[in-house]
Design a protein around this motif. Sequence first.
Motif, mmCIF file in Angstrom:
data_model
loop_
_atom_site.group_PDB
_atom_site.id
_atom_site.type_symbol
_atom_site.label_atom_id
_atom_site.label_comp_id
_atom_site.label_asym_id
_atom_site.label_seq_id
_atom_site.Cartn_x
_atom_site.Cartn_y
_atom_site.Cartn_z
ATOM 1 N N CYS A 213 38.372 42.013 44.167
ATOM 2 C CA CYS A 213 37.830 41.359 42.965
ATOM 3 C C CYS A 213 38.443 39.977 42.764
ATOM 4 O O CYS A 213 37.745 39.025 42.409
ATOM 5 N N VAL A 214 39.754 39.877 42.969
ATOM 6 C CA VAL A 214 40.414 38.582 42.762
ATOM 7 C C VAL A 214 39.947 37.590 43.826
ATOM 8 O O VAL A 214 39.676 36.422 43.525
ATOM 9 N N ASN A 215 39.798 38.050 45.058
ATOM 10 C CA ASN A 215 39.306 37.144 46.106
ATOM 11 C C ASN A 215 37.885 36.674 45.811
ATOM 12 O O ASN A 215 37.581 35.488 45.904
ATOM 13 N N VAL A 216 37.023 37.607 45.435
ATOM 14 C CA VAL A 216 35.636 37.229 45.133
ATOM 15 C C VAL A 216 35.603 36.347 43.888
ATOM 16 O O VAL A 216 34.931 35.303 43.855
ATOM 17 N N GLY A 217 36.336 36.738 42.846
ATOM 18 C CA GLY A 217 36.322 35.994 41.589
ATOM 19 C C GLY A 217 36.860 34.584 41.737
ATOM 20 O O GLY A 217 36.406 33.663 41.048
ATOM 21 N N GLY A 218 37.816 34.414 42.640
ATOM 22 C CA GLY A 218 38.388 33.086 42.846
ATOM 23 C C GLY A 218 37.407 32.112 43.477
ATOM 24 O O GLY A 218 37.656 30.908 43.507
ATOM 25 N N GLU A 219 36.320 32.632 43.994
ATOM 26 C CA GLU A 219 35.375 31.793 44.718
ATOM 27 C C GLU A 219 33.971 31.849 44.117
ATOM 28 O O GLU A 219 33.000 31.483 44.763
ATOM 29 N N SER A 220 33.863 32.367 42.890
ATOM 30 C CA SER A 220 32.508 32.502 42.320
ATOM 31 C C SER A 220 32.512 32.194 40.831
ATOM 32 O O SER A 220 33.569 32.121 40.203
ATOM 33 N N ALA A 221 31.306 32.034 40.288
ATOM 34 C CA ALA A 221 31.158 31.844 38.844
ATOM 35 C C ALA A 221 31.512 33.152 38.141
ATOM 36 O O ALA A 221 31.447 34.232 38.742
ATOM 37 N N ILE A 222 31.875 33.054 36.847
ATOM 38 C CA ILE A 222 32.380 34.252 36.151
ATOM 39 C C ILE A 222 31.360 35.380 36.119
ATOM 40 O O ILE A 222 31.732 36.554 36.279
ATOM 41 N N GLY A 223 30.091 35.064 35.974
ATOM 42 C CA GLY A 223 29.075 36.124 35.917
ATOM 43 C C GLY A 223 29.042 36.937 37.203
ATOM 44 O O GLY A 223 28.991 38.173 37.182
ATOM 45 N N GLU A 224 29.109 36.235 38.295
ATOM 46 C CA GLU A 224 29.100 36.905 39.602
ATOM 47 C C GLU A 224 30.371 37.752 39.775
ATOM 48 O O GLU A 224 30.331 38.885 40.253
ATOM 49 N N GLY A 225 31.507 37.177 39.365
ATOM 50 C CA GLY A 225 32.780 37.893 39.472
ATOM 51 C C GLY A 225 32.786 39.142 38.608
ATOM 52 O O GLY A 225 33.260 40.207 39.031
ATOM 53 N N LEU A 226 32.256 39.046 37.402
ATOM 54 C CA LEU A 226 32.221 40.210 36.512
ATOM 55 C C LEU A 226 31.303 41.291 37.073
ATOM 56 O O LEU A 226 31.629 42.486 37.009
ATOM 57 N N ALA A 227 30.175 40.891 37.648
ATOM 58 C CA ALA A 227 29.262 41.875 38.246
ATOM 59 C C ALA A 227 29.950 42.583 39.411
ATOM 60 O O ALA A 227 29.846 43.816 39.564
ATOM 61 N N TYR A 228 30.681 41.819 40.193
ATOM 62 C CA TYR A 228 31.397 42.413 41.329
ATOM 63 C C TYR A 228 32.455 43.395 40.825
ATOM 64 O O TYR A 228 32.611 44.497 41.356
ATOM 65 N N GLU A 229 33.187 42.977 39.766
ATOM 66 C CA GLU A 229 34.221 43.851 39.207
ATOM 67 C C GLU A 229 33.618 45.157 38.702
ATOM 68 O O GLU A 229 34.169 46.242 38.941
ATOM 69 N N ALA A 230 32.490 45.070 38.001
ATOM 70 C CA ALA A 230 31.855 46.290 37.477
ATOM 71 C C ALA A 230 31.446 47.219 38.620
ATOM 72 O O ALA A 230 31.616 48.448 38.538
ATOM 73 N N ALA A 231 30.926 46.637 39.699
ATOM 74 C CA ALA A 231 30.520 47.457 40.845
ATOM 75 C C ALA A 231 31.736 48.134 41.479
ATOM 76 O O ALA A 231 31.701 49.336 41.806
ATOM 77 N N GLN A 232 32.825 47.380 41.626
ATOM 78 C CA GLN A 232 34.043 47.951 42.202
ATOM 79 C C GLN A 232 34.627 49.022 41.287
ATOM 80 O O GLN A 232 35.108 50.060 41.742
ATOM 81 N N PHE A 233 34.605 48.754 39.986
ATOM 82 C CA PHE A 233 35.082 49.722 38.996
ATOM 83 C C PHE A 233 34.316 51.032 39.150
ATOM 84 O O PHE A 233 34.902 52.115 39.202
ATOM 85 N N GLY A 234 33.001 50.925 39.270
ATOM 86 C CA GLY A 234 32.174 52.117 39.457
ATOM 87 C C GLY A 234 32.547 52.872 40.723
ATOM 88 O O GLY A 234 32.662 54.107 40.711
ATOM 89 N N LEU A 235 32.801 52.139 41.801
ATOM 90 C CA LEU A 235 33.156 52.783 43.074
ATOM 91 C C LEU A 235 34.425 53.620 42.956
ATOM 92 O O LEU A 235 34.584 54.627 43.638
ATOM 93 N N MET A 236 35.339 53.199 42.073
ATOM 94 C CA MET A 236 36.599 53.936 41.920
ATOM 95 C C MET A 236 36.357 55.377 41.471
ATOM 96 O O MET A 236 37.134 56.278 41.781
ATOM 97 N N PHE A 237 35.238 55.590 40.737
ATOM 98 C CA PHE A 237 34.959 56.939 40.223
ATOM 99 C C PHE A 237 34.539 57.883 41.346
ATOM 100 O O PHE A 237 34.472 59.091 41.137
ATOM 101 N N ALA A 238 34.266 57.327 42.511
ATOM 102 C CA ALA A 238 33.927 58.162 43.666
ATOM 103 C C ALA A 238 35.168 58.501 44.492
ATOM 104 O O ALA A 238 35.052 59.135 45.532
ATOM 105 N N THR A 239 36.359 58.082 44.018
ATOM 106 C CA THR A 239 37.567 58.337 44.818
ATOM 107 C C THR A 239 38.337 59.544 44.272
ATOM 108 O O THR A 239 38.373 59.784 43.057
ATOM 109 N N GLU A 240 38.976 60.254 45.191
ATOM 110 C CA GLU A 240 39.863 61.354 44.777
ATOM 111 C C GLU A 240 41.068 60.805 44.027
ATOM 112 O O GLU A 240 41.603 61.456 43.125
ATOM 113 N N ASP A 241 41.502 59.620 44.420
ATOM 114 C CA ASP A 241 42.690 59.055 43.773
ATOM 115 C C ASP A 241 42.450 58.769 42.291
ATOM 116 O O ASP A 241 43.368 58.900 41.473
#
Length: 260
Positions: A213-241
């Motif tokens: 997220c930090v790598n993507v966010g550092g190279e994109s507009a905030i809207g794009e970075g926030l969308a990426y963060e939300a997608a990554q956040f969602g992916l975490m719910f598929a992890t056992e950890d």
Amino acid sequence: MSEATLRVEDHDAVRVVTVHRPDKLNALNSATIEALHRAFEQAAADETVRVVVLTGAGPKAFVAGADIAEMAGLRAAEGRDFALRGQAMMRCVETLPKPVIAMVNGFALGGGLELAMCCHLRIAAETARLGQPEVNLGLIPGFGGTQRLLRLAGRAATLELCLTGAPVDAGRALALGIVNRVVPADELRAQTMALAGQLANAAPLALRGVLDCVNVGGESAIGEGLAYEAAQFGLMFATEDMREGTRAFLERRPPVFSNR
Ligand code: COA
């Protein structure tokens, strides 16, 4: 062989990579750049490695820059190629899917500061000195110095360091946001390894998510970075950890993460 300029050792899940040319203050020649690139690709692929610590051999230098003796004879196209190879190695470090900590044990000049800046965290000894002295050689930074320093510390600090070529001490580097922490030289290794150990016990997929997220966010507009963060956040719910981490909190016990 190029491996001779690097030392790689594992302490449990923490891999320590040491640039090992102490008689040349660990200057980055082509062989060392190539060896570093390969070492980081291997660290990325090795499931047993959770965190990488990067440092320089000897008491004096982290890395005192790109190898001036090698650069002195280059022509324009070769200079560009040298920069591209250094940049590719440092991009590999920056985008590694696991945390990399620079243990800055002395001079971090030119390519040395650039190498430290592509790491995710920097701990410096009080005795460290950091700078972009390329203009003193009639050069400019070529391994990302003008770009990463700009993003890390802003325009004023970037122009000051890159235009004057003058190094700053560790305290000033901390004030400018170039390093995360400054510690007494004799505590550098212990404090760095303690932080590395802490990260090695964290949930690897969550750390990877933060880095992405930090790598993507550092190279994109905030809207794009926030969308990426939300997608990554969602992916975490598929992890056992994530299940383990939240359950452990509710059961008031320490979590045991499995990297799944
Ligand atoms: N490239 C190649 N060799 C380097 C080097 C570099 N970036 N930095 C240091 N060295 C070598 C020196 O040439 C010397 O080698 P020698 O013993 O074979 O002559 C050895 O490392 C020790 O360096 P020395 O300059 O004698 O140490 P010092 O304590 O007097 O000074 C520094 C230390 C860091 C201030 C000084 O070495 C320096 O300014 N280095 C270059 C920094 C720089 O401009 N980096 C950006 C490069 S783009």
